[in-house]
Design an enzyme around this catalytic site. Structure first.
Site, PDB file in Angstrom:
ATOM      1  N   ASP A  41       0.831  -1.212   0.000  1.00 43.14           N
ATOM      2  CA  ASP A  41       0.000   0.000   0.000  1.00 43.14           C
ATOM      3  C   ASP A  41       0.860   1.255   0.000  1.00 43.14           C
ATOM      4  OD1 ASP A  41       0.785  -0.837   2.624  1.00 43.14           O
ATOM      5  OD2 ASP A  41      -0.460   0.772   3.452  1.00 43.14           O
ATOM      6  N   GLU A  42       0.289   2.300  -0.521  1.00 39.74           N
ATOM      7  CA  GLU A  42       0.791   3.665  -0.369  1.00 39.74           C
ATOM      8  C   GLU A  42       2.296   3.802  -0.576  1.00 39.74           C
ATOM      9  OE1 GLU A  42      -2.371   5.524   2.742  1.00 39.74           O
ATOM     10  OE2 GLU A  42      -0.784   4.323   3.633  1.00 39.74           O
TER      11      GLU A  42
END
Ligand code: TNX
Length: 516
Positions: free
Chosen positions: A325-326
């Site tokens: 993620d991210e």
């Protein structure tokens, strides 16, 4: 030695005084009456409930017979009964015992699958039958919830889960939790028939387990947390202890190493993991540092290999979560190339990769599972991956994220996905929450608890209860049982059990506490 799950901080009950005609002295249900509401208190809602006349009353003479293989779950049931009622049923070789646990690997009700069970209660007997010990264990959780004092309403429950994957996630990176606290969280989840325990073991703020050949990950990367506390990490033995404890409660641990972003702690321990050797970690604030692994460096993949191997060695379950993620510091080409190599390394250690949904931009292995979370941004690549056969775990932030505040004035949690009162945690269906996904794409559900604001087990429980049981019900029960007024009443019925077990919970005004 068996402990009853869910009893971390609980008080010990004193035995009820039992009269000689205790079978007929039930205040809630005298013999002859059918009190179906007494069976309609179980969370998650069982598949089938048929109430019958009468009440089974536990007495000091109660004994439990376990068929071969059912002994550990029978010991657990005895411990739970002792904890809740003060009565201590003995185990007995007699097949005429009042309480029977029957493990029936073949020849039973095949429609109950690998985790289902049948519970038959008459005024004189309790019989729990399942094809697996996991099924028996889930049936024990039902008995725990059905006990009112020392009584059980007569009737039959047949039950099985809707989804194979019913998970909770605990973020031990933003704040570190002791092994005892992790066990207590597992206990509380087991009461709701959750079967996967996703452990978020690394992030910007902390690295929480030991990796052979990379000692500073734990000693340097582990020595921090949000707010600048001492942090901590699990030794290999401690991680094994968590895994074994979870297994004894029929939860499988899924370790997560979050990469190629959210790596502030790892890069602070080994700065060469970043391309320019510069980093922000370990971060002691809640916001991500946006550090990233150097995706073009071979030493990065030696690190990924060692870390995923250590995580796989510690956890016998089929899955290993590689994060994903991210990763704001990387461009898409770098990111996709990393995901491809990381998933291959996970697979090379014999584990099925799971990744947060962003990884859907990369070419995935056929077995790689995506975890859907970000309801705030459209992610067409998730539905496209599902079209190609990728399975999904549904953890929509605006329903299933236990770290989201239920109300604006709630003292714990964040609200990037919106406020999530109990009714909203309950109000979704995993197969329709993401338009364009077919039911066969959905492996199950998960309730993550991110811990930026969560400093203690009590904080964790206060955010998780009563919403964790709501997500657990979404994962277990069929949609035709979905009914908020009834569910909120069933939640209210859980309150006295949480009080007894010492589980902290939010007395949401949406739930009719104490009116059951
Ligand atoms: C987003 S969910 C994150 C986490 C945060 C969380 C806070 C996900 C895969 N990434 O790093 O802790 O929001 O709610």
């Amino acid at each position: 030695m068996s402990a009853c799950s869910g009893g971390g901080g609980g008080t010990t009950a004193t035995p009820p005084s039992t009269s000689s005609n205790s079978v007929t002295s039930g205040t809630t249900s005298p013999v002859g009456s059918v009190d179906s509401t007494a069976l309609e208190r179980v969370v998650p809602e069982p598949s089938n409930i048929t109430a019958a006349a009468g009440t089974f009353t536990l007495t000091g003479a109660a004994a439990i017979h376990a068929s071969p293989g059912a002994e550990p779950v029978a010991a657990d049931l005895a411990a739970c009964i002792k904890q809740q009622t003060g009565l201590a049923p003995q185990s007995t070789p007699s097949i005429n015992a009042t309480i029977q646990l029957v493990l029936q690997p073949t020849g039973g009700d095949a429609s109950l699958g690998t985790e289902g069970y049948t519970l038959a209660i008459t005024p004189t007997s309790v019989t729990l039958t399942a094809a697996t010990d996991a099924g028996l264990f889930h049936g024990v959780q039902t008995i725990r919830q059905l006990l009112i004092g020392a009584k059980l309403q007569a009737g039959t429950i047949t039950d099985r889960p809707r989804f194979a994957y019913r998970g909770v996630m605990l973020d031990v990176a933003r704040h570190f939790y002791s092994v005892a606290d992790v066990k207590a969280y597992i206990d509380a989840a087991a009461l709701y028939k959750v079967n996967e325990f996703h452990l978020h073991l690394s992030d910007d703020q902390g690295w929480r387990f030991t990796v052979p050949g990379w000692p500073k990950l734990a000693t340097v990367g582990g020595a921090s947390q949000v707010g600048g506390g001492p942090g901590g990490y699990y030794t290999a033995a401690e991680l094994k202890e968590i895994v074994g404890y979870a297994a004894s409660r029929y939860l499988t641990v899924i370790p997560e190493i979050d990469m190629p972003g959210h790596v502030g702690a790892a890069v602070s321990a080994y700065p060469t993991l970043a391309c320019d050797g510069r980093h922000h970690g370990p971060v002691t604030t809640a916001s991500p540092g946006y550090d990233a692994l150097c995706t073009t460096s071979e030493s990065t993949y030696r690190f990924v290999d060692s870390a995923t191997e250590a995580a796989a060695d510690a956890t016998p379950g089929p899955y290993l979560h590689l994060g994903g993620d991210e990763a704001q510091a990387l461009d898409l080409t770098q990111y996709d190339a990393f995901i491809q190599r990381a998933q291959n390394l996970v697979a090379s250690h014999g584990r099925t990769p799971i990744a947060w949904a962003e990884a859907g931009t990369a070419p995935l292995l056929p077995q790689t599972v995506l975890e859907y979370w970000n309801t705030a941004q459209p992610q067409p690549y998730v539905t496209q991956a599902a079209d190609r056969g990728t399975k999904l775990i549904m953890a929509p932030g605006n329903h299933a994220y236990l770290d989201q505040q239920p109300t604006p004035d709630f003292p714990l949690g964040l609200h990037w996905a919106g406020y999530t009162p109990v009714s909203k945690a309950y109000d979704w269906d995993p197969v329709t929450v993401l338009p364009g996904i077919g039911p066969s794409s959905v492996l199950g559900v998960e309730a993550p608890l991110w811990s930026e604001t969560v400093k203690s087990l009590k904080d964790a429980e206060t955010l998780a209860f009563p919403r964790l049981p709501a997500i657990a019900e979404i994962g277990w029960s069929t949609p035709n049982t979905h009914n908020w007024p009834k569910f909120s009443q069933r939640l209210a019925d859980q309150g006295p059990l949480w009080d007894k077990l010492g589980i902290a919970y939010y007395k949401s005004p949406e739930v009719p506490w104490g009116q059951g």
